[in-house]
Design an enzyme around this catalytic site. Sequence first.
Site, PDB file in Angstrom:
ATOM      1  N   ILE A  97      13.403  -3.609  15.534  1.00 48.14           N
ATOM      2  CA  ILE A  97      12.910  -4.354  14.369  1.00 48.14           C
ATOM      3  C   ILE A  97      13.707  -5.653  14.342  1.00 48.14           C
ATOM      4  O   ILE A  97      14.940  -5.627  14.260  1.00 48.14           O
ATOM      5  CB  ILE A  97      12.988  -3.538  13.052  1.00 48.14           C
ATOM      6  CG1 ILE A  97      12.540  -4.384  11.845  1.00 48.14           C
ATOM      7  CG2 ILE A  97      14.334  -2.906  12.822  1.00 48.14           C
ATOM      8  CD1 ILE A  97      12.276  -3.588  10.571  1.00 48.14           C
ATOM      9  N   TYR A  98      13.015  -6.746  14.479  1.00 49.72           N
ATOM     10  CA  TYR A  98      13.682  -8.046  14.638  1.00 49.72           C
ATOM     11  C   TYR A  98      12.963  -9.136  13.848  1.00 49.72           C
ATOM     12  O   TYR A  98      11.745  -9.271  13.957  1.00 49.72           O
ATOM     13  CB  TYR A  98      13.705  -8.465  16.114  1.00 49.72           C
ATOM     14  CG  TYR A  98      14.720  -7.697  16.921  1.00 49.72           C
ATOM     15  CD1 TYR A  98      16.013  -8.176  17.076  1.00 49.72           C
ATOM     16  CD2 TYR A  98      14.383  -6.485  17.522  1.00 49.72           C
ATOM     17  CE1 TYR A  98      16.956  -7.472  17.803  1.00 49.72           C
ATOM     18  CE2 TYR A  98      15.324  -5.764  18.250  1.00 49.72           C
ATOM     19  CZ  TYR A  98      16.602  -6.266  18.388  1.00 49.72           C
ATOM     20  OH  TYR A  98      17.528  -5.556  19.101  1.00 49.72           O
ATOM     21  N   ILE A  99      13.740  -9.908  13.120  1.00 52.82           N
ATOM     22  CA  ILE A  99      13.224 -11.062  12.386  1.00 52.82           C
ATOM     23  C   ILE A  99      13.979 -12.294  12.882  1.00 52.82           C
ATOM     24  O   ILE A  99      15.199 -12.228  13.092  1.00 52.82           O
ATOM     25  CB  ILE A  99      13.516 -10.907  10.860  1.00 52.82           C
ATOM     26  CG1 ILE A  99      12.993  -9.565  10.308  1.00 52.82           C
ATOM     27  CG2 ILE A  99      12.945 -12.086  10.077  1.00 52.82           C
ATOM     28  CD1 ILE A  99      11.508  -9.382  10.352  1.00 52.82           C
ATOM     29  N   GLY A 109      11.711  -8.004   6.917  1.00 47.64           N
ATOM     30  CA  GLY A 109      12.075  -6.743   7.560  1.00 47.64           C
ATOM     31  C   GLY A 109      11.600  -5.572   6.715  1.00 47.64           C
ATOM     32  O   GLY A 109      11.113  -4.556   7.227  1.00 47.64           O
ATOM     33  N   ASN A 136      26.618  -3.494  14.268  1.00 48.86           N
ATOM     34  CA  ASN A 136      25.566  -4.257  13.587  1.00 48.86           C
ATOM     35  C   ASN A 136      25.525  -3.876  12.101  1.00 48.86           C
ATOM     36  O   ASN A 136      24.609  -3.217  11.614  1.00 48.86           O
ATOM     37  CB  ASN A 136      24.221  -3.997  14.285  1.00 48.86           C
ATOM     38  CG  ASN A 136      23.149  -4.983  13.862  1.00 48.86           C
ATOM     39  OD1 ASN A 136      23.351  -5.761  12.928  1.00 48.86           O
ATOM     40  ND2 ASN A 136      22.019  -4.954  14.535  1.00 48.86           N
ATOM     41  N   TYR A 143      19.256  -0.401   6.689  1.00 49.75           N
ATOM     42  CA  TYR A 143      18.718   0.955   6.828  1.00 49.75           C
ATOM     43  C   TYR A 143      19.214   1.861   5.699  1.00 49.75           C
ATOM     44  O   TYR A 143      18.450   2.661   5.149  1.00 49.75           O
ATOM     45  CB  TYR A 143      19.097   1.547   8.186  1.00 49.75           C
ATOM     46  CG  TYR A 143      18.552   0.772   9.364  1.00 49.75           C
ATOM     47  CD1 TYR A 143      17.221   0.357   9.394  1.00 49.75           C
ATOM     48  CD2 TYR A 143      19.355   0.435  10.445  1.00 49.75           C
ATOM     49  CE1 TYR A 143      16.706  -0.355  10.463  1.00 49.75           C
ATOM     50  CE2 TYR A 143      18.852  -0.272  11.524  1.00 49.75           C
ATOM     51  CZ  TYR A 143      17.538  -0.669  11.522  1.00 49.75           C
ATOM     52  OH  TYR A 143      17.034  -1.377  12.577  1.00 49.75           O
TER      53      TYR A 143
HETATM   54  C1  LIG Z   1      17.940  -6.119  10.152  1.00 50.17           C
HETATM   55  C2  LIG Z   1      16.711  -6.972   9.855  1.00 50.17           C
HETATM   56  C3  LIG Z   1      15.508  -6.454  10.621  1.00 50.17           C
HETATM   57  C4  LIG Z   1      16.421  -6.906   8.349  1.00 50.17           C
HETATM   58  O1  LIG Z   1      15.302  -7.702   8.060  1.00 50.17           O
HETATM   59  P1  LIG Z   1      15.393  -8.815   6.921  1.00 50.17           P
HETATM   60  O2  LIG Z   1      14.035  -9.405   6.739  1.00 50.17           O
HETATM   61  O3  LIG Z   1      16.500  -9.742   7.220  1.00 50.17           O
HETATM   62  O4  LIG Z   1      15.815  -7.895   5.686  1.00 50.17           O
HETATM   63  P2  LIG Z   1      15.248  -7.923   4.203  1.00 50.17           P
HETATM   64  O5  LIG Z   1      15.173  -9.319   3.704  1.00 50.17           O
HETATM   65  O6  LIG Z   1      14.003  -7.112   4.113  1.00 50.17           O
HETATM   66  O7  LIG Z   1      16.406  -7.130   3.493  1.00 50.17           O
HETATM   67  C5  LIG Z   1      17.626  -7.784   3.299  1.00 50.17           C
HETATM   68  C6  LIG Z   1      18.689  -6.794   3.448  1.00 50.17           C
HETATM   69  O8  LIG Z   1      18.936  -6.583   4.815  1.00 50.17           O
HETATM   70  C7  LIG Z   1      20.311  -6.792   5.106  1.00 50.17           C
HETATM   71  N1  LIG Z   1      20.381  -7.908   6.011  1.00 50.17           N
HETATM   72  C8  LIG Z   1      20.424  -7.731   7.322  1.00 50.17           C
HETATM   73  N2  LIG Z   1      20.528  -8.888   7.954  1.00 50.17           N
HETATM   74  C9  LIG Z   1      20.508  -9.853   7.023  1.00 50.17           C
HETATM   75  C10 LIG Z   1      20.599 -11.280   7.061  1.00 50.17           C
HETATM   76  N3  LIG Z   1      20.751 -11.941   8.205  1.00 50.17           N
HETATM   77  N4  LIG Z   1      20.532 -11.971   5.915  1.00 50.17           N
HETATM   78  C11 LIG Z   1      20.425 -11.305   4.741  1.00 50.17           C
HETATM   79  N5  LIG Z   1      20.357  -9.967   4.652  1.00 50.17           N
HETATM   80  C12 LIG Z   1      20.403  -9.237   5.771  1.00 50.17           C
HETATM   81  C13 LIG Z   1      21.039  -6.931   3.850  1.00 50.17           C
HETATM   82  O9  LIG Z   1      21.595  -5.645   3.558  1.00 50.17           O
HETATM   83  C14 LIG Z   1      19.993  -7.265   2.839  1.00 50.17           C
HETATM   84  O10 LIG Z   1      20.178  -6.521   1.696  1.00 50.17           O
HETATM   85  P3  LIG Z   1      20.766  -7.191   0.380  1.00 50.17           P
HETATM   86  O11 LIG Z   1      19.793  -8.277   0.037  1.00 50.17           O
HETATM   87  O12 LIG Z   1      20.824  -6.071  -0.578  1.00 50.17           O
HETATM   88  O13 LIG Z   1      22.098  -7.725   0.820  1.00 50.17           O
HETATM   89  C15 LIG Z   1      16.931  -8.471  10.229  1.00 50.17           C
HETATM   90  O14 LIG Z   1      18.007  -8.984   9.505  1.00 50.17           O
HETATM   91  C16 LIG Z   1      17.160  -8.725  11.709  1.00 50.17           C
HETATM   92  O15 LIG Z   1      16.214  -8.987  12.448  1.00 50.17           O
HETATM   93  N6  LIG Z   1      18.409  -8.718  12.157  1.00 50.17           N
HETATM   94  C17 LIG Z   1      18.759  -9.064  13.549  1.00 50.17           C
HETATM   95  C18 LIG Z   1      18.205  -8.080  14.544  1.00 50.17           C
HETATM   96  C19 LIG Z   1      18.687  -6.689  14.305  1.00 50.17           C
HETATM   97  O16 LIG Z   1      19.870  -6.473  14.123  1.00 50.17           O
HETATM   98  N7  LIG Z   1      17.750  -5.742  14.344  1.00 50.17           N
HETATM   99  C20 LIG Z   1      18.050  -4.346  14.192  1.00 50.17           C
HETATM  100  C21 LIG Z   1      18.426  -3.797  15.521  1.00 50.17           C
HETATM  101  S1  LIG Z   1      18.742  -2.062  15.350  1.00 50.17           S
END
Ligand SMILES: CC(C)(COP(=O)(O)OP(=O)(O)OC[C@H]1O[C@@H](n2cnc3c(N)ncnc32)[C@H](O)[C@@H]1OP(=O)(O)O)[C@@H](O)C(=O)NCCC(=O)NCCS
Length: 181
Positions: A97-99, A109, A136, A143
């Site tokens: 899962i990647y954004i 995400g 990570n 999660y």
């Molecule tokens: C993990 C990931 C998929 C979450 O998606 P997202 O769209 O950023 O997350 P959401 O906006 O839906 O949710 C935000 C929550 O995710 C977490 N988070 C993870 N990465 C974050 C970032 N870069 N910025 C802000 N929040 C992040 C926080 O806990 C946040 O919760 P909070 O607002 O209570 O602090 C995304 O950050 C990502 O692609 N990360 C890099 C790749 C990765 O690590 N993938 C998982 C591999 S197992």
Amino acid sequence: MKNIQIEKATLEDTARLQEISRKTFKEAFAAVNTEQNMARYLDENLSFAKLSLELEDDNSAFYFASLDNKTIGYIKLNFGASQSDLRDPFATEIERIYILKAYQGKNIGQLLFEKALEIARKNCHQYIWLGVWEENKAAIRFYERNGFVAFDTHLFMLGNDEQTDILMKLQLTDLPNRNNK
Ligand SMILES: CC(C)(COP(=O)(O)OP(=O)(O)OC[C@H]1O[C@@H](n2cnc3c(N)ncnc32)[C@H](O)[C@@H]1OP(=O)(O)O)[C@@H](O)C(=O)NCCC(=O)NCCS
């Protein structure tokens, strides 16, 4: 964020999938891994040939998140024998899962995760599971916020670097659904 589209990828989307997969993987992990290990991972796991095979697999599903026709993230789900571990027929794996960095923290995400939840429920699966690199922390928080709990660890090779993944699980139901598949 408004106007986010979640759509299922097809074989015709291989180039699109490869572009978003490689870009997001580099953004997430290039700073904390050697150039050589990154190159090896990208070649072995995110090549056009490998991704097209994965898109053809009935036991996997990819969904893109896009905004105004720009692809900004994706999720990969595995079922049955295509899961990377466990291989429980009554479970869904979130393998990736990647954004894109510029769009993280904007609930996208969350939308992709909710798609996984919808599919797992439709298949009457008992739980969703995934592996996440122990370092990570942001993803682990994401999660945990969605109810996942750690239940094991396993080794993950990034090039020649042996890394520990935490396996996490979200229980959907305790009831056996063995007749519903
Ligand atoms: C993990 C990931 C998929 C979450 O998606 P997202 O769209 O950023 O997350 P959401 O906006 O839906 O949710 C935000 C929550 O995710 C977490 N988070 C993870 N990465 C974050 C970032 N870069 N910025 C802000 N929040 C992040 C926080 O806990 C946040 O919760 P909070 O607002 O209570 O602090 C995304 O950050 C990502 O692609 N990360 C890099 C790749 C990765 O690590 N993938 C998982 C591999 S197992």
